[in-house]
Design a protein around this motif. Structure first.
Motif, PDB file in Angstrom:
ATOM      1  N   PRO A 250     -10.324  18.112 -17.665  1.00 17.20           N
ATOM      2  CA  PRO A 250     -10.050  16.677 -17.645  1.00 17.20           C
ATOM      3  C   PRO A 250     -10.117  16.112 -16.236  1.00 17.20           C
ATOM      4  O   PRO A 250      -9.791  16.786 -15.266  1.00 17.20           O
ATOM      5  N   THR A 251     -10.585  14.889 -16.144  1.00 17.36           N
ATOM      6  CA  THR A 251     -10.523  14.170 -14.880  1.00 17.36           C
ATOM      7  C   THR A 251      -9.243  13.347 -14.895  1.00 17.36           C
ATOM      8  O   THR A 251      -9.028  12.561 -15.830  1.00 17.36           O
ATOM      9  N   PRO A 252      -8.367  13.508 -13.896  1.00 16.26           N
ATOM     10  CA  PRO A 252      -7.081  12.814 -13.929  1.00 16.26           C
ATOM     11  C   PRO A 252      -7.253  11.304 -13.994  1.00 16.26           C
ATOM     12  O   PRO A 252      -8.240  10.752 -13.512  1.00 16.26           O
ATOM     13  N   ALA A 253      -6.275  10.646 -14.608  1.00 18.08           N
ATOM     14  CA  ALA A 253      -6.290   9.186 -14.620  1.00 18.08           C
ATOM     15  C   ALA A 253      -6.164   8.665 -13.195  1.00 18.08           C
ATOM     16  O   ALA A 253      -5.570   9.304 -12.325  1.00 18.08           O
ATOM     17  N   ALA A 254      -6.762   7.512 -12.946  1.00 12.77           N
ATOM     18  CA  ALA A 254      -6.755   6.946 -11.606  1.00 12.77           C
ATOM     19  C   ALA A 254      -5.322   6.676 -11.144  1.00 12.77           C
ATOM     20  O   ALA A 254      -4.472   6.233 -11.917  1.00 12.77           O
ATOM     21  N   ARG A 255      -5.064   6.919  -9.885  1.00 12.06           N
ATOM     22  CA  ARG A 255      -3.782   6.590  -9.296  1.00 12.06           C
ATOM     23  C   ARG A 255      -3.645   5.076  -9.240  1.00 12.06           C
ATOM     24  O   ARG A 255      -4.610   4.353  -8.977  1.00 12.06           O
ATOM     25  N   THR A 256      -2.479   4.561  -9.525  1.00  9.35           N
ATOM     26  CA  THR A 256      -2.254   3.126  -9.498  1.00  9.35           C
ATOM     27  C   THR A 256      -1.261   2.769  -8.400  1.00  9.35           C
ATOM     28  O   THR A 256      -0.232   3.439  -8.234  1.00  9.35           O
ATOM     29  N   VAL A 257      -1.581   1.730  -7.656  1.00  6.53           N
ATOM     30  CA  VAL A 257      -0.684   1.219  -6.620  1.00  6.53           C
ATOM     31  C   VAL A 257      -0.608  -0.292  -6.766  1.00  6.53           C
ATOM     32  O   VAL A 257      -1.635  -0.982  -6.738  1.00  6.53           O
ATOM     33  N   GLN A 258       0.601  -0.796  -6.981  1.00  7.53           N
ATOM     34  CA  GLN A 258       0.807  -2.240  -7.067  1.00  7.53           C
ATOM     35  C   GLN A 258       1.542  -2.716  -5.823  1.00  7.53           C
ATOM     36  O   GLN A 258       2.577  -2.160  -5.452  1.00  7.53           O
ATOM     37  N   GLY A 270       2.359   4.464  -8.763  1.00  6.57           N
ATOM     38  CA  GLY A 270       2.631   5.034 -10.079  1.00  6.57           C
ATOM     39  C   GLY A 270       3.957   4.509 -10.581  1.00  6.57           C
ATOM     40  O   GLY A 270       4.135   3.303 -10.758  1.00  6.57           O
ATOM     41  N   LEU A 271       4.930   5.398 -10.778  1.00  5.36           N
ATOM     42  CA  LEU A 271       6.273   4.993 -11.189  1.00  5.36           C
ATOM     43  C   LEU A 271       7.258   5.011 -10.024  1.00  5.36           C
ATOM     44  O   LEU A 271       8.434   4.720 -10.208  1.00  5.36           O
ATOM     45  N   ARG A 272       6.776   5.345  -8.840  1.00  5.10           N
ATOM     46  CA  ARG A 272       7.651   5.475  -7.670  1.00  5.10           C
ATOM     47  C   ARG A 272       7.593   4.215  -6.811  1.00  5.10           C
ATOM     48  O   ARG A 272       6.525   3.806  -6.363  1.00  5.10           O
ATOM     49  N   PHE A 273       8.759   3.594  -6.584  1.00  5.04           N
ATOM     50  CA  PHE A 273       8.814   2.424  -5.717  1.00  5.04           C
ATOM     51  C   PHE A 273       9.029   2.865  -4.277  1.00  5.04           C
ATOM     52  O   PHE A 273       9.926   3.649  -3.974  1.00  5.04           O
ATOM     53  N   VAL A 274       8.187   2.356  -3.378  1.00  8.20           N
ATOM     54  CA  VAL A 274       8.285   2.679  -1.961  1.00  8.20           C
ATOM     55  C   VAL A 274       8.559   1.390  -1.190  1.00  8.20           C
ATOM     56  O   VAL A 274       7.679   0.525  -1.084  1.00  8.20           O
ATOM     57  N   PRO A 275       9.788   1.211  -0.668  1.00 11.94           N
ATOM     58  CA  PRO A 275      10.065  -0.012   0.092  1.00 11.94           C
ATOM     59  C   PRO A 275       9.250  -0.051   1.377  1.00 11.94           C
ATOM     60  O   PRO A 275       8.991   0.985   1.999  1.00 11.94           O
ATOM     61  N   VAL A 276       8.822  -1.241   1.761  1.00 11.83           N
ATOM     62  CA  VAL A 276       8.050  -1.416   2.995  1.00 11.83           C
ATOM     63  C   VAL A 276       8.819  -2.373   3.892  1.00 11.83           C
ATOM     64  O   VAL A 276       8.903  -3.569   3.607  1.00 11.83           O
ATOM     65  N   PRO A 277       9.420  -1.866   4.963  1.00  9.48           N
ATOM     66  CA  PRO A 277      10.194  -2.738   5.847  1.00  9.48           C
ATOM     67  C   PRO A 277       9.273  -3.643   6.659  1.00  9.48           C
ATOM     68  O   PRO A 277       8.063  -3.450   6.709  1.00  9.48           O
ATOM     69  N   GLY A 278       9.859  -4.623   7.302  1.00  9.70           N
ATOM     70  CA  GLY A 278       9.074  -5.511   8.163  1.00  9.70           C
ATOM     71  C   GLY A 278       8.950  -6.901   7.573  1.00  9.70           C
ATOM     72  O   GLY A 278       9.603  -7.250   6.578  1.00  9.70           O
ATOM     73  N   ASP A 279       8.078  -7.696   8.196  1.00  9.16           N
ATOM     74  CA  ASP A 279       7.955  -9.099   7.803  1.00  9.16           C
ATOM     75  C   ASP A 279       6.945  -9.335   6.685  1.00  9.16           C
ATOM     76  O   ASP A 279       6.723 -10.474   6.276  1.00  9.16           O
ATOM     77  N   GLY A 280       6.331  -8.284   6.188  1.00  7.81           N
ATOM     78  CA  GLY A 280       5.404  -8.430   5.078  1.00  7.81           C
ATOM     79  C   GLY A 280       3.945  -8.427   5.470  1.00  7.81           C
ATOM     80  O   GLY A 280       3.061  -8.596   4.611  1.00  7.81           O
ATOM     81  N   ARG A 281       3.633  -8.236   6.745  1.00  9.23           N
ATOM     82  CA  ARG A 281       2.235  -8.291   7.168  1.00  9.23           C
ATOM     83  C   ARG A 281       1.401  -7.163   6.554  1.00  9.23           C
ATOM     84  O   ARG A 281       0.250  -7.379   6.170  1.00  9.23           O
ATOM     85  N   MET A 282       1.993  -5.973   6.484  1.00 15.52           N
ATOM     86  CA  MET A 282       1.239  -4.866   5.896  1.00 15.52           C
ATOM     87  C   MET A 282       0.926  -5.155   4.434  1.00 15.52           C
ATOM     88  O   MET A 282      -0.182  -4.885   3.943  1.00 15.52           O
ATOM     89  N   LEU A 283       1.880  -5.734   3.722  1.00 17.95           N
ATOM     90  CA  LEU A 283       1.654  -6.079   2.326  1.00 17.95           C
ATOM     91  C   LEU A 283       0.592  -7.167   2.203  1.00 17.95           C
ATOM     92  O   LEU A 283      -0.234  -7.156   1.286  1.00 17.95           O
ATOM     93  N   ALA A 284       0.588  -8.103   3.158  1.00 19.79           N
ATOM     94  CA  ALA A 284      -0.420  -9.156   3.147  1.00 19.79           C
ATOM     95  C   ALA A 284      -1.813  -8.580   3.404  1.00 19.79           C
ATOM     96  O   ALA A 284      -2.796  -9.034   2.812  1.00 19.79           O
ATOM     97  N   VAL A 285      -1.893  -7.586   4.287  1.00 22.25           N
ATOM     98  CA  VAL A 285      -3.171  -6.919   4.547  1.00 22.25           C
ATOM     99  C   VAL A 285      -3.719  -6.327   3.255  1.00 22.25           C
ATOM    100  O   VAL A 285      -4.898  -6.512   2.898  1.00 22.25           O
ATOM    101  N   LEU A 286      -2.864  -5.618   2.523  1.00 23.59           N
ATOM    102  CA  LEU A 286      -3.304  -4.988   1.275  1.00 23.59           C
ATOM    103  C   LEU A 286      -3.655  -6.039   0.220  1.00 23.59           C
ATOM    104  O   LEU A 286      -4.667  -5.906  -0.483  1.00 23.59           O
ATOM    105  N   ALA A 287      -2.844  -7.081   0.120  1.00 24.85           N
ATOM    106  CA  ALA A 287      -3.114  -8.129  -0.865  1.00 24.85           C
ATOM    107  C   ALA A 287      -4.467  -8.781  -0.602  1.00 24.85           C
ATOM    108  O   ALA A 287      -5.240  -9.050  -1.546  1.00 24.85           O
ATOM    109  N   PHE A 288      -4.775  -9.050   0.667  1.00 23.37           N
ATOM    110  CA  PHE A 288      -6.053  -9.668   0.998  1.00 23.37           C
ATOM    111  C   PHE A 288      -7.221  -8.757   0.633  1.00 23.37           C
ATOM    112  O   PHE A 288      -8.224  -9.205   0.057  1.00 23.37           O
TER     113      PHE A 288
END
Length: 383
Positions: A250-258, A270-288
């Motif tokens: 089997p080929t594993p199901a794709a990893r999911t990151v929200q 996946g099912l693991r929540f990883v907090p990201v400290p800071g002002d949100g710029r890293m999250l904005a980079v990923l969102a873009f």
């Protein structure tokens, strides 16, 4: 005392002296894991990964390779082993069917100083660059890109002609032109052993079955099934798998990151929540990047980081890329090549801010850039 060598096709052995001779190799490695310095620990972990690969235990192989890779990132004394750890992590990811991750890890290995200087980190006599090229070639071939694989195998053979490289080239040509390659592949299979021979045997069994040569196929299948490590080749040999009475690996199901930004801030891996400290710029980079796709770093910086000197913005982009890799424990999660920043296509990425949802206050109020400002205004209208 003994020296453990685990010959892997295109990830050659890590040599480790000082293993107690009265223990089995796997027990000895586990016993040593906690009682050595950080460099030796990395080597022990890579040997553990190799051992599990040979036993057909891909999940455990990935676990130990990832732990070794994390040490080379966090511990200064082990950083010169990073290229070696990347090659092994690429091999383990490939065996598990994560081809995009395997290619990203091999790419990262090729960018290390050791690879660019022609170093032999593993002590096996083959330069790290050659092993990284062959690791990437195998991932490309098994993912359905034989022509891309061929360029890597030829590049590796030009730098250092190896038996593993010859097998890699032959496997590619068995995918492209099996009728003209089968005789050469059979001859080569008689000159190699272990997993290399088993890999050739899978393709030769498949070719024999397509030609109706049942007895010949049975002989090759016996060779193919002798190596659990080589059974990843079965993904490209459906007739051989059927004849062996098995099913395709089997080929594993794709990893999911929200990317979460509206309520709590962090990454849902996946099912693991990883907090990201800071002002949100890293999250904005990923969102873009999720919204816009691969982008040059200057466009990315303009979109989410606002104004600043070119040098300062470049440093910020590099920092956010590095933090993303560390948080996800995946060096290939986000890459930059010739200025183009790209998310790992093997991961299914999403972001709550792109679909809208309940939130209070302004979205990422301390982050500024044209794209962030537009997204903030759109979310404000949605309420």
């Amino acid at each position: 005392m003994l020296s453990l060598q685990l010959p892997l096709d295109w990830a050659e052995p890590v040599r480790l002296a000082a293993l107690p001779a009265d223990l089995g190799a796997l027990d000895a490695l586990h016993a040593l894991r906690a009682g050595v310095n950080v460099r030796e620990r990395v080597q022990v972990l890579l040997c553990l990964s190799a051992t599990h690969l040979h036993r057909g235990e891909g999940g455990l192989a990935v676990r130990w390779a990832d732990e070794a890779l994390a040490l080379t990132r966090s511990q200064r004394l082990a950083r010169d082993l990073r290229g070696e750890a990347l090659v092994w992590a690429a091999t383990a990811a490939r065996v598990e069917g994560s081809y995009a991750s395997a290619q990203a890890l091999a790419d990262a290995a090729l960018r290390t100083r050791a690879a660019q200087s022609g170093s032999d980190q593993g002590g096996a006599g083959t330069p790290l660059r050659v092993r990284a090229l062959l690791a990437r070639a195998a991932a490309r071939r098994l993912s359905g890109d034989p022509w891309g694989s061929l360029s890597d195998t030829h590049a590796a053979q030009e730098e250092r002609c190896t038996q593993a490289g010859e097998v890699a080239v032959t496997l590619v040509w068995m995918a492209l032109d099996p009728a003209s390659t089968a005789s050469r592949a059979a001859t080569l299979a008689g000159q190699v052993s272990g997993a290399l021979r088993a890999r050739l045997a899978w393709t030769l069994a498949e070719h024999a079955l397509r030609g109706g040569a049942q007895e010949e196929a049975r002989r090759w299948l016996k060779e193919a099934l002798a190596s659990p490590f080589a059974q990843e080749e079965a993904r490209t040999c459906p007739l051989a798998v059927s004849a062996a009475g098995g099913v395709l690996p089997p080929t594993p199901a794709a990893r999911t990151v929200q990317v979460l930004t509206l309520t709590r801030r962090g990454l849902l891996d996946g099912l693991r929540f990883v907090p990201v400290p800071g002002d949100g710029r890293m999250l904005a980079v990923l969102a873009f990047l999720i919204d816009a796709g691969p982008s040059h770093w200057e466009r990315l910086a303009d979109a989410v980081l606002g104004t600043g000197s070119r040098e300062a913005l470049y440093g910020q982009v590099r920092h956010h890329l590095s933090v993303t890799r560390q948080v996800l424990g995946h060096p290939g999660a986000i890459t930059s090549r010739q200025g183009l920043v790209t998310l790992d296509p093997g991961i299914h990425w999403s972001c709550d801010a792109l679909t809208g949802g309940p939130h209070s206050g302004a979205w990422l109020p301390n982050v500024h850039g044209w794209w962030v400002d537009e997204r903030r205004a759109a979310l404000a209208v949605q309420g």
